[in-house]
Write a protein that holds these residues in place. Structure first.
Motif, PDB file in Angstrom:
ATOM      1  N   ASN A 156       0.830  -1.207   0.000  1.00 28.90           N
ATOM      2  CA  ASN A 156       0.000   0.000   0.000  1.00 28.90           C
ATOM      3  C   ASN A 156       0.864   1.257   0.000  1.00 28.90           C
ATOM      4  O   ASN A 156       0.532   2.250  -0.642  1.00 28.90           O
ATOM      5  CB  ASN A 156      -0.936   0.011   1.206  1.00 28.90           C
ATOM      6  N   ASP A 201       0.989   4.238  -2.753  1.00 36.03           N
ATOM      7  CA  ASP A 201       0.854   5.658  -2.434  1.00 36.03           C
ATOM      8  C   ASP A 201       1.924   6.490  -3.139  1.00 36.03           C
ATOM      9  O   ASP A 201       1.642   7.592  -3.618  1.00 36.03           O
ATOM     10  CB  ASP A 201       0.933   5.881  -0.919  1.00 36.03           C
ATOM     11  N   ARG A 252      -7.563   4.771  -1.809  1.00 36.44           N
ATOM     12  CA  ARG A 252      -6.316   5.389  -1.363  1.00 36.44           C
ATOM     13  C   ARG A 252      -5.836   6.481  -2.325  1.00 36.44           C
ATOM     14  O   ARG A 252      -4.962   7.272  -1.977  1.00 36.44           O
ATOM     15  CB  ARG A 252      -5.222   4.335  -1.231  1.00 36.44           C
TER      16      ARG A 252
END
Length: 183
Positions: free
Chosen positions: A62, A66, A114
């Motif tokens: 993750n 990002d 996200r």
């Protein structure tokens, strides 16, 4: 090791704020008491935030995503601002708006949630003036550093305004310093 990076990111975040405020004050204001008050206030706020409880997360994939989202937001904003000549504010607004609607359009995708925050952080990087950025290579390098700061500071200053812009400022300033020192 992750804790050390979080602590370094925290103090780098505070140092960016302090450097930005002091540069404005030294340029425009020559009042010792005002400057002293800002330094003392920053120290007290830093102390309070440092002792605030945060939850540690460790999500390597993750975090890498990002960094990619920050980079995409920066590249899109820079492209719209410089190549399409629409200006930095319009470009950042467009990038932020498009990124904010992605979770609504792709409701079934859990990873797309996200994207908006990271892409908007990248939009601030993409707002860098062409005289400072020297092209896409600088924007990509700045976006990578900003992405690293973004994931390092993800549990710092949550809910406080200015976090994304400060992270982007830190990434661009650090990139400018590295380019200045190397070339």
């Amino acid at each position: 090791m992750i804790r050390i990076f979080r602590i370094l990111a925290f103090f780098l975040f505070v140092a960016c704020h302090l450097a930005f405020l002091l540069s404005i004050l030294f340029e425009k204001v020559h009042n010792f008491w005002l400057i002293s008050g800002i330094i003392i206030s920053t120290g007290l706020i830093t102390y309070a935030y440092y002792h605030k409880n945060t939850q540690e997360e460790a999500h390597f994939l993750n975090d890498l995503q990002d960094i990619v989202y920050v980079s995409l937001g920066a590249l899109l904003t820079y492209f719209i601002s410089v190549d399409l000549e629409l200006g930095a504010v319009i470009a950042a607004g467009f990038t932020g708006t498009v990124a904010s609607y992605l979770p609504v359009i792709f409701r079934k995708s859990s990873w797309i949630k996200r994207v908006p925050v990271a892409a908007y952080c990248g939009a601030f990087v993409g707002m860098t003036a062409p005289a400072v950025s020297l092209g896409y290579t600088f924007i990509i390098f700045s976006a990578f550093l900003t992405g690293a700061l973004f994931i390092s500071a993800k549990n710092v200053f949550n809910g406080f305004g200015g976090k994304l812009g400060t992270i982007a400022f830190g990434g661009v300033a650090l990139s400018s310093l590295i380019v200045y020192l190397l070339f």
